[in-house]
Design a protein around this motif. Structure first.
Motif, mmCIF file in Angstrom:
data_model
loop_
_atom_site.group_PDB
_atom_site.id
_atom_site.type_symbol
_atom_site.label_atom_id
_atom_site.label_comp_id
_atom_site.label_asym_id
_atom_site.label_seq_id
_atom_site.Cartn_x
_atom_site.Cartn_y
_atom_site.Cartn_z
ATOM 1 N N LYS A 333 -29.313 -18.252 -46.585
ATOM 2 C CA LYS A 333 -28.513 -17.044 -46.380
ATOM 3 C C LYS A 333 -27.268 -17.040 -47.262
ATOM 4 O O LYS A 333 -26.949 -16.031 -47.910
ATOM 5 C CB LYS A 333 -28.111 -16.952 -44.903
ATOM 6 C CG LYS A 333 -27.348 -15.685 -44.540
ATOM 7 C CD LYS A 333 -27.058 -15.645 -43.039
ATOM 8 C CE LYS A 333 -26.302 -14.371 -42.675
ATOM 9 N NZ LYS A 333 -26.031 -14.313 -41.208
ATOM 10 N N VAL A 334 -26.571 -18.161 -47.319
ATOM 11 C CA VAL A 334 -25.338 -18.259 -48.120
ATOM 12 C C VAL A 334 -25.647 -18.076 -49.601
ATOM 13 O O VAL A 334 -24.971 -17.324 -50.315
ATOM 14 C CB VAL A 334 -24.643 -19.619 -47.890
ATOM 15 C CG1 VAL A 334 -23.453 -19.789 -48.829
ATOM 16 C CG2 VAL A 334 -24.175 -19.726 -46.441
ATOM 17 N N GLU A 335 -26.685 -18.768 -50.070
ATOM 18 C CA GLU A 335 -27.045 -18.719 -51.491
ATOM 19 C C GLU A 335 -27.506 -17.315 -51.897
ATOM 20 O O GLU A 335 -27.170 -16.827 -52.982
ATOM 21 C CB GLU A 335 -28.167 -19.736 -51.785
ATOM 22 C CG GLU A 335 -27.750 -21.191 -51.679
ATOM 23 C CD GLU A 335 -27.688 -21.708 -50.249
ATOM 24 O OE1 GLU A 335 -27.264 -22.850 -50.049
ATOM 25 O OE2 GLU A 335 -28.084 -20.953 -49.323
ATOM 26 N N LEU A 336 -28.247 -16.664 -51.021
ATOM 27 C CA LEU A 336 -28.726 -15.313 -51.310
ATOM 28 C C LEU A 336 -27.564 -14.330 -51.436
ATOM 29 O O LEU A 336 -27.559 -13.463 -52.318
ATOM 30 C CB LEU A 336 -29.695 -14.852 -50.216
ATOM 31 C CG LEU A 336 -31.071 -15.531 -50.209
ATOM 32 C CD1 LEU A 336 -31.817 -15.208 -48.935
ATOM 33 C CD2 LEU A 336 -31.881 -15.093 -51.423
ATOM 34 N N ASN A 337 -26.574 -14.472 -50.572
ATOM 35 C CA ASN A 337 -25.395 -13.600 -50.650
ATOM 36 C C ASN A 337 -24.583 -13.884 -51.911
ATOM 37 O O ASN A 337 -24.093 -12.961 -52.574
ATOM 38 C CB ASN A 337 -24.514 -13.790 -49.409
ATOM 39 C CG ASN A 337 -25.120 -13.168 -48.164
ATOM 40 O OD1 ASN A 337 -25.882 -12.210 -48.264
ATOM 41 N ND2 ASN A 337 -24.796 -13.715 -46.999
ATOM 42 N N LYS A 338 -24.464 -15.164 -52.249
ATOM 43 C CA LYS A 338 -23.663 -15.577 -53.411
ATOM 44 C C LYS A 338 -24.239 -15.032 -54.709
ATOM 45 O O LYS A 338 -23.505 -14.651 -55.626
ATOM 46 C CB LYS A 338 -23.590 -17.104 -53.451
ATOM 47 C CG LYS A 338 -22.696 -17.659 -54.543
ATOM 48 C CD LYS A 338 -22.654 -19.180 -54.457
ATOM 49 C CE LYS A 338 -21.774 -19.758 -55.562
ATOM 50 N NZ LYS A 338 -21.751 -21.246 -55.517
ATOM 51 N N GLN A 360 -31.463 -17.826 -66.296
ATOM 52 C CA GLN A 360 -31.690 -18.056 -64.870
ATOM 53 C C GLN A 360 -31.174 -19.394 -64.348
ATOM 54 O O GLN A 360 -31.110 -19.589 -63.140
ATOM 55 C CB GLN A 360 -33.177 -17.922 -64.515
ATOM 56 C CG GLN A 360 -34.179 -18.210 -65.600
ATOM 57 C CD GLN A 360 -34.368 -19.666 -65.945
ATOM 58 O OE1 GLN A 360 -34.298 -20.529 -65.111
ATOM 59 N NE2 GLN A 360 -34.587 -19.956 -67.194
ATOM 60 N N ASN A 361 -30.812 -20.325 -65.211
ATOM 61 C CA ASN A 361 -30.470 -21.668 -64.727
ATOM 62 C C ASN A 361 -29.369 -21.675 -63.674
ATOM 63 O O ASN A 361 -29.496 -22.300 -62.619
ATOM 64 C CB ASN A 361 -30.067 -22.571 -65.901
ATOM 65 C CG ASN A 361 -31.274 -23.017 -66.709
ATOM 66 O OD1 ASN A 361 -32.404 -22.811 -66.286
ATOM 67 N ND2 ASN A 361 -31.049 -23.600 -67.862
ATOM 68 N N ASP A 362 -28.271 -20.988 -63.946
ATOM 69 C CA ASP A 362 -27.142 -20.987 -63.015
ATOM 70 C C ASP A 362 -27.526 -20.334 -61.683
ATOM 71 O O ASP A 362 -27.075 -20.759 -60.618
ATOM 72 C CB ASP A 362 -25.952 -20.243 -63.640
ATOM 73 C CG ASP A 362 -24.733 -20.264 -62.724
ATOM 74 O OD1 ASP A 362 -24.265 -21.367 -62.409
ATOM 75 O OD2 ASP A 362 -24.273 -19.175 -62.316
ATOM 76 N N ILE A 363 -28.375 -19.323 -61.760
ATOM 77 C CA ILE A 363 -28.822 -18.634 -60.550
ATOM 78 C C ILE A 363 -29.683 -19.570 -59.704
ATOM 79 O O ILE A 363 -29.499 -19.704 -58.489
ATOM 80 C CB ILE A 363 -29.613 -17.359 -60.916
ATOM 81 C CG1 ILE A 363 -28.759 -16.424 -61.799
ATOM 82 C CG2 ILE A 363 -30.086 -16.628 -59.656
ATOM 83 C CD1 ILE A 363 -29.549 -15.342 -62.493
#
Length: 370
Positions: A333-338, A360-363
């Motif tokens: 949830k946190v990563e998806l929002n970030k 895409q690496n950083d994502i």
């Protein structure tokens, strides 16, 4: 279903950018090497019995530099030791400067049905600087020998003084040769390779310049009917590389030969990079592996996400939840929002937005835990 990767560590001469296990001075060992390769194939079939093989990929090095009888022998040995589907995709990498009609005929006689040609660039001066042994004309001659076959072509971007127009012309050459699949790879100057000196001297394109060329060639290939299905891979409808798709879906595969890597029963392992060490190990019935890691739960989850998000299809959330007995949306949830601005979520599908896939690496790293 599983795949098999077979490594041929021989070539005529080393390209300036090559960091792979390829040894032009050791080609005299080819016959002995393949004898050991056949033996390893038999050993792996006993180690992993009952596997159904859906794809075979012969890479290098330059597989087409050795006599075709060795390649044919390897395919026959795989078919003898494993259950290979009649519809299996069987790919061989070719250098246009090392093929002839007889080689192609023998490849096809054992069921090789996909041919990956290392074009790299359509400009002879650039090919010479890369220490490639072929010309643009050689590429077209090779394609002529393969007329009507399933052809893939590799293109490099990021070369010294390279322009988008040159890359488009190279793509045109690949398409004119009948390529149904095109891989576009950004040049990576590895420490120890001759081209690394060019990098240190500031002679290669900057990351931003390479990104601009990538965006340009992506759009150009789309106009030509080549849809991107993974960061570096484009194809006409129906011509995705099944072998590579197996990698990105985290499927099992057995690697045989020098430096070959495998992923079987949640274990990743890699063979020695030394031809002599490899042959000695096989001859004395010892494992040629130099590294082995069991992929634990946290790493397995990240691998699943990382590999899926590299593709245009993206991550199947239902499949993730079933595989790991989890709730992806809650777990991340946190990563998806970030990273929401870079992601596109449609029901049970999560993917990186088209314009951000190349960077895409950083994502993806945001989903790494622990």
């Amino acid at each position: 279903m599983s795949g098999i990767y077979l490594h041929v560590p021989f070539c005529k001469q080393k390209c300036t950018y090559c960091d792979f296990a390829s040894y032009p001075r050791e080609i005299g060992k080819a016959e002995s090497y393949f004898a050991c390769l056949y033996r390893e194939i038999e050993g792996r079939s006993k180690q992993y019995p009952g596997r159904v093989i859906d794809t075979i990929y012969i890479g290098g090095g330059t597989p087409s530099v050795v006599p075709a009888k060795f390649i044919a022998g390897a395919i026959r040995q795989i078919k003898k030791c494993f259950h290979v589907r009649e519809t299996a995709e069987i790919t061989i990498e070719l250098n246009p400067g090392t093929v002839d009609e007889e080689k192609i005929k023998e490849y096809k006689s054992v069921g090789i049905n996909r041919f990956s040609i290392g074009l790299q660039t359509g400009y002879d001066d650039q090919l010479k600087r890369l220490n490639r042994i072929h010309t643009a004309k050689d590429f077209l001659n090779c394609c002529n020998l393969l007329k009507g076959e399933n052809i893939s072509a590799d293109i490099l971007i990021g070369l010294s003084n390279q322009t988008l127009e040159q890359v488009k012309k190279t793509a045109d050459l690949a398409i004119a040769g009948g390529a149904k699949h095109i891989s576009v790879y950004a040049l990576t100057p590895e420490v120890g390779t001759p081209i690394y000196t060019d990098y240190l001297n500031g002679e290669l394109l900057s990351d931003d310049e390479v990104a601009d060329i990538y965006d340009g060639i992506r759009a150009y290939l789309k106009e030509k009917g080549f849809n991107r299905y993974e960061v570096s891979n484009f194809c006409l409808d129906g011509y995705r590389s099944r072998h590579n798709m197996n990698y990105w879906k985290r499927g099992e595969y057995i690697g045989v030969g020098v430096s070959a890597s495998s992923f079987m029963e949640n274990r990743r392992f890699t063979n020695t990079f030394s031809i002599d060490e490899y042959m000695n190990a096989v001859i004395y019935n010892k494992s040629p592996e130099i590294s082995s890691d069991v992929i634990e739960d946290t790493d397995a989850r990240f691998e699943f996400i990382m590999l899926a998000l590299r593709t245009e299809d993206g991550l199947n959330i239902k499949e993730y939840n079933k595989t790991f007995d989890s709730d992806f949306d809650n777990e991340y949830k946190v990563e998806l929002n970030k990273k929401a601005q870079f992601l596109e979520k449609n029901g049970d599908n999560l993917k990186i937005k088209e314009e951000y896939l190349y960077v895409q690496n950083d994502i993806i790293l945001a989903f790494m835990k622990g």
